[in-house]
Motif scaffolding. Structure first.
Motif, PDB file in Angstrom:
ATOM      1  N   GLY A  40     -12.843  -0.388 -29.443  1.00  0.00           N
ATOM      2  CA  GLY A  40     -12.011   0.019 -28.301  1.00  0.00           C
ATOM      3  C   GLY A  40     -11.439  -1.163 -27.548  1.00  0.00           C
ATOM      4  N   SER A  41     -10.681  -0.883 -26.513  1.00  0.00           N
ATOM      5  CA  SER A  41     -10.132  -1.945 -25.665  1.00  0.00           C
ATOM      6  C   SER A  41     -11.220  -2.415 -24.709  1.00  0.00           C
ATOM      7  CB  SER A  41      -8.903  -1.441 -24.901  1.00  0.00           C
ATOM      8  OG  SER A  41      -9.290  -0.822 -23.697  1.00  0.00           O
ATOM      9  N   GLY A  42     -10.898  -3.391 -23.878  1.00  0.00           N
ATOM     10  CA  GLY A  42     -11.881  -3.963 -22.972  1.00  0.00           C
ATOM     11  C   GLY A  42     -12.520  -2.955 -22.036  1.00  0.00           C
ATOM     12  N   THR A  43     -11.741  -2.005 -21.542  1.00  0.00           N
ATOM     13  CA  THR A  43     -12.271  -1.040 -20.581  1.00  0.00           C
ATOM     14  C   THR A  43     -13.418  -0.217 -21.180  1.00  0.00           C
ATOM     15  OG1 THR A  43     -10.094  -0.944 -19.580  1.00  0.00           O
ATOM     16  CG2 THR A  43     -11.606   0.833 -19.014  1.00  0.00           C
ATOM     17  N   ARG A  70     -11.589  -2.657  -8.858  1.00  0.00           N
ATOM     18  CA  ARG A  70     -11.479  -1.247  -8.442  1.00  0.00           C
ATOM     19  C   ARG A  70     -11.784  -0.312  -9.604  1.00  0.00           C
ATOM     20  NH1 ARG A  70      -7.485  -3.192  -4.813  1.00  0.00           N
ATOM     21  NH2 ARG A  70      -5.872  -3.120  -6.406  1.00  0.00           N
ATOM     22  N   ARG A  71     -11.371  -0.703 -10.822  1.00  0.00           N
ATOM     23  CA  ARG A  71     -11.629   0.146 -11.995  1.00  0.00           C
ATOM     24  C   ARG A  71     -13.136   0.289 -12.233  1.00  0.00           C
ATOM     25  NH1 ARG A  71      -8.465  -1.425 -17.403  1.00  0.00           N
ATOM     26  NH2 ARG A  71      -6.722  -0.923 -16.047  1.00  0.00           N
ATOM     27  N   ILE A  72     -13.898  -0.794 -12.022  1.00  0.00           N
ATOM     28  CA  ILE A  72     -15.360  -0.723 -12.195  1.00  0.00           C
ATOM     29  C   ILE A  72     -15.943   0.300 -11.218  1.00  0.00           C
ATOM     30  CG2 ILE A  72     -17.536  -1.999 -11.905  1.00  0.00           C
ATOM     31  CD1 ILE A  72     -16.099  -4.486 -12.958  1.00  0.00           C
ATOM     32  N   VAL A 114     -19.150  -8.359 -10.779  1.00  0.00           N
ATOM     33  CA  VAL A 114     -18.090  -9.287 -10.379  1.00  0.00           C
ATOM     34  C   VAL A 114     -17.106  -9.454 -11.540  1.00  0.00           C
ATOM     35  CG1 VAL A 114     -19.701 -10.535  -8.883  1.00  0.00           C
ATOM     36  CG2 VAL A 114     -19.221 -11.430 -11.134  1.00  0.00           C
ATOM     37  N   VAL A 115     -15.865  -9.808 -11.195  1.00  0.00           N
ATOM     38  CA  VAL A 115     -14.833 -10.053 -12.196  1.00  0.00           C
ATOM     39  C   VAL A 115     -14.599 -11.570 -12.205  1.00  0.00           C
ATOM     40  CG1 VAL A 115     -12.457  -9.557 -12.856  1.00  0.00           C
ATOM     41  CG2 VAL A 115     -13.807  -7.794 -11.699  1.00  0.00           C
ATOM     42  N   HIS A 116     -14.767 -12.196 -13.365  1.00  0.00           N
ATOM     43  CA  HIS A 116     -14.690 -13.670 -13.414  1.00  0.00           C
ATOM     44  C   HIS A 116     -13.284 -14.145 -13.041  1.00  0.00           C
ATOM     45  CE1 HIS A 116     -16.030 -17.535 -15.747  1.00  0.00           C
ATOM     46  NE2 HIS A 116     -15.600 -17.788 -14.541  1.00  0.00           N
ATOM     47  N   VAL A 143     -21.079  -8.955 -15.296  1.00  0.00           N
ATOM     48  CA  VAL A 143     -19.834  -9.720 -15.160  1.00  0.00           C
ATOM     49  C   VAL A 143     -18.751  -9.165 -16.082  1.00  0.00           C
ATOM     50  CG1 VAL A 143     -18.785 -12.023 -15.268  1.00  0.00           C
ATOM     51  CG2 VAL A 143     -21.214 -11.806 -14.726  1.00  0.00           C
ATOM     52  N   ASP A 144     -17.585  -8.855 -15.520  1.00  0.00           N
ATOM     53  CA  ASP A 144     -16.407  -8.573 -16.328  1.00  0.00           C
ATOM     54  C   ASP A 144     -15.690  -9.915 -16.511  1.00  0.00           C
ATOM     55  OD1 ASP A 144     -13.854  -8.091 -17.260  1.00  0.00           O
ATOM     56  OD2 ASP A 144     -13.403  -6.470 -15.864  1.00  0.00           O
ATOM     57  N   ALA A 145     -15.926 -10.523 -17.691  1.00  0.00           N
ATOM     58  CA  ALA A 145     -15.301 -11.827 -17.970  1.00  0.00           C
ATOM     59  C   ALA A 145     -14.197 -11.646 -19.005  1.00  0.00           C
ATOM     60  CB  ALA A 145     -16.347 -12.813 -18.477  1.00  0.00           C
ATOM     61  N   MET A 146     -13.603 -10.450 -18.981  1.00  0.00           N
ATOM     62  CA  MET A 146     -12.641 -10.087 -20.018  1.00  0.00           C
ATOM     63  C   MET A 146     -11.587 -11.161 -20.254  1.00  0.00           C
ATOM     64  SD  MET A 146     -12.680  -7.269 -21.756  1.00  0.00           S
ATOM     65  CE  MET A 146     -13.596  -6.246 -20.603  1.00  0.00           C
ATOM     66  N   SER A 147     -10.968 -11.624 -19.161  1.00  0.00           N
ATOM     67  CA  SER A 147      -9.844 -12.548 -19.325  1.00  0.00           C
ATOM     68  C   SER A 147     -10.276 -14.008 -19.192  1.00  0.00           C
ATOM     69  CB  SER A 147      -8.746 -12.222 -18.299  1.00  0.00           C
ATOM     70  OG  SER A 147      -9.252 -12.381 -16.986  1.00  0.00           O
ATOM     71  N   ALA A 148     -11.589 -14.273 -19.193  1.00  0.00           N
ATOM     72  CA  ALA A 148     -12.062 -15.648 -19.020  1.00  0.00           C
ATOM     73  C   ALA A 148     -12.907 -16.134 -20.192  1.00  0.00           C
ATOM     74  CB  ALA A 148     -12.888 -15.748 -17.734  1.00  0.00           C
ATOM     75  N   ASN A 169      -9.303 -10.012 -27.692  1.00  0.00           N
ATOM     76  CA  ASN A 169      -7.870 -10.354 -27.690  1.00  0.00           C
ATOM     77  C   ASN A 169      -7.363 -11.174 -26.513  1.00  0.00           C
ATOM     78  OD1 ASN A 169      -8.427  -7.505 -26.647  1.00  0.00           O
ATOM     79  ND2 ASN A 169      -6.529  -8.027 -25.646  1.00  0.00           N
ATOM     80  N   LYS A 170      -8.246 -11.771 -25.718  1.00  0.00           N
ATOM     81  CA  LYS A 170      -7.728 -12.601 -24.623  1.00  0.00           C
ATOM     82  C   LYS A 170      -7.967 -14.068 -24.968  1.00  0.00           C
ATOM     83  CE  LYS A 170      -7.009  -8.988 -21.334  1.00  0.00           C
ATOM     84  NZ  LYS A 170      -7.519  -8.178 -20.234  1.00  0.00           N
ATOM     85  N   CYS A 171      -8.876 -14.761 -24.265  1.00  0.00           N
ATOM     86  CA  CYS A 171      -9.019 -16.196 -24.554  1.00  0.00           C
ATOM     87  C   CYS A 171      -9.580 -16.468 -25.947  1.00  0.00           C
ATOM     88  CB  CYS A 171      -9.885 -16.870 -23.502  1.00  0.00           C
ATOM     89  SG  CYS A 171      -9.194 -16.765 -21.850  1.00  0.00           S
TER      90      CYS A 171
HETATM   91  C1  LIG Z   1      -7.839  -7.019 -19.812  1.00  0.00           C
HETATM   92  C2  LIG Z   1      -8.925  -6.784 -18.822  1.00  0.00           C
HETATM   93  C3  LIG Z   1      -9.786  -5.658 -18.913  1.00  0.00           C
HETATM   94  C4  LIG Z   1      -9.682  -4.622 -19.992  1.00  0.00           C
HETATM   95  O1  LIG Z   1      -8.436  -4.082 -20.151  1.00  0.00           O
HETATM   96  P1  LIG Z   1      -8.068  -3.254 -21.478  1.00  0.00           P
HETATM   97  O2  LIG Z   1      -6.632  -2.940 -21.236  1.00  0.00           O
HETATM   98  O3  LIG Z   1      -8.929  -2.058 -21.504  1.00  0.00           O
HETATM   99  O4  LIG Z   1      -8.321  -4.164 -22.638  1.00  0.00           O
HETATM  100  C5  LIG Z   1     -10.822  -5.556 -18.002  1.00  0.00           C
HETATM  101  N1  LIG Z   1     -11.003  -6.466 -17.042  1.00  0.00           N
HETATM  102  C6  LIG Z   1     -10.196  -7.548 -16.917  1.00  0.00           C
HETATM  103  C7  LIG Z   1     -10.485  -8.539 -15.824  1.00  0.00           C
HETATM  104  C8  LIG Z   1      -9.130  -7.733 -17.793  1.00  0.00           C
HETATM  105  O5  LIG Z   1      -8.338  -8.817 -17.676  1.00  0.00           O
END
Ligand SMILES: *Cc1c(COP(=O)(O)O)cnc(C)c1O
Length: 360
Positions: A40-43, A70-72, A114-116, A143-148, A169-171
């Protein structure tokens, strides 16, 4: 991605093993944590983390300064877990001092999220300081470090966290399709039966992968093969420090070039993560985001709309397989597009602040 692998092939199982081990290495978490990948995607993996780790009688405090924080909180509400937020403006980092006071005041809080890098604005949150406060107060940090992850250092040996999530798919520069959670082993071991979801249960996903070396449900084999290659490229570039240096170079070249055109960044340089930069929309009546977007897209450059709640803006990414020569080419395309549009002045409209209260 052009080679088909069977999900039960020995070769595919080796790829999984390598990916899971390498992700733990990047996080400095080989001895303390386990890696659980998820389709799945990051979410999806953010949701899996919340649903699998927070018990019914737990309470999550979310540090919010943008849409991903906010999504968390929204996910937590859907899972009917108690939740509270500590919100700062979208141009202000999450504050360790306020976190400390909140944790002292509300003993019901069991977990902190926390979001990194808050990708909404591109701001860098002080994850290390927030982690130290959370650990000192005896709470569990998510930690949501998705984009870090892979682009900004986060090491479990120096920054205490119970779980960190990110995606391919990010860093890490893979193709989209999987996320992963790095969870402290002693914490995940206690999470059996906690998740109300079957497919997003990190405990079951982990246990089944440990037992069979296979994925529980059909894995996106091509995405995973590409992710393995992406992780090899991350290592051969020199790992997170080298990638961070390249992204910093991209970010500095982008911001410098945009300022020379008259654009203004939302954030001061000290708060800016080298991931994605928010620029304020020019006041020039000839400006239109759509025209700017289309003009750049047909020259081969794709940018992002703004995501801020209050300020008109757009965003440009610094990550991916790009270097300063790509940024220079993007800046040239921007100059050309602005002149096609007839935009002469890129200075933004002054920020509208709420009228000051009449404090008598
Ligand atoms: C990209 C991202 C997500 C996840 O987003 P998806 O569109 O579901 O991949 C979650 N948190 C952060 C901080 C993001 O940058």
């Amino acid at each position: 991605m052009l080679r088909d692998l069977g999900s039960r092939d020995h070769e595919f199982m080796e790829i999984n093993r390598h990916i899971r081990r390498r992700l733990l290495e990047i996080a400095g978490a080989i001895d303390s944590h386990v890696c659980v990948p998820l389709q799945g995607s990051g979410t999806f993996v953010v949701e899996a983390m919340i649903g699998s780790l927070i018990p019914v009688d737990g309470k999550l405090l979310v540090m919010v300064n943008g849409a991903y924080g906010r999504r968390i909180a929204t996910i937590c509400e859907r899972y009917a877990r108690s939740c509270c937020v500590l919100e700062t403006g979208e141009d202000l980092p999450s504050d360790p001092g306020s976190l400390d006071r909140m944790l002292a005041a509300d003993l019901a809080i069991t977990h902190v999220a926390v979001v990194h890098c808050e990708t909404t604005s591109g701001i860098l949150n002080p994850v290390h300081e927030l982690a130290i406060v959370t650990a000192r107060r005896g709470r569990s940090l998510l930690v949501d470090a998705m984009s870090a992850f892979g682009g900004i250092e986060l090491d479990a040996r120096t920054t205490p966290f119970d779980a960190v999530v990110a995606s391919s798919n990010k860093c890490l520069q893979g193709v989209p399709g999987i996320g992963f959670a790095i969870v402290r082993r002693s914490v995940l071991e206690r999470c059996e039966g906690r998740s109300p979801s079957v497919s997003l249960d990190l405990f079951d996903q982990w246990r089944s992968m440990e037992a069979t070396a296979q994925w529980r449900f059909t894995p996106p084999t091509h995405v995973i093969a590409a992710f393995d290659q992406a992780l090899r490229e991350h290592a051969s570039e020199g790992g997170t420090p080298a990638r961070n240096a390249r992204y910093r170079g991209n970010c500095a070249a982008l911001v410098g070039g945009m300022r020379a055109l008259g654009f203004e960044t939302l954030l001061p340089d000290a708060l800016q993560a080298p991931i994605i930069v928010t620029f304020r929309t020019p006041a020039d009546p000839a400006w239109s985001f759509q025209a700017f977007y289309d003009g750049l897209a047909c020259k081969g450059f794709v940018i992002y709309p703004g995501k801020l709640a209050r300020v008109d803006s757009f965003r440009i990414g610094c990550i991916g397989d790009l270097d300063e020569s790509d940024i220079a080419a993007a800046l040239a395309a921007m100059r050309e597009t602005l002149s096609e549009m007839g935009v002469k002045n890129c200075t933004p409209r002054p920020v509208e602040r709420p009228a000051p209260e009449n404090v008598g």
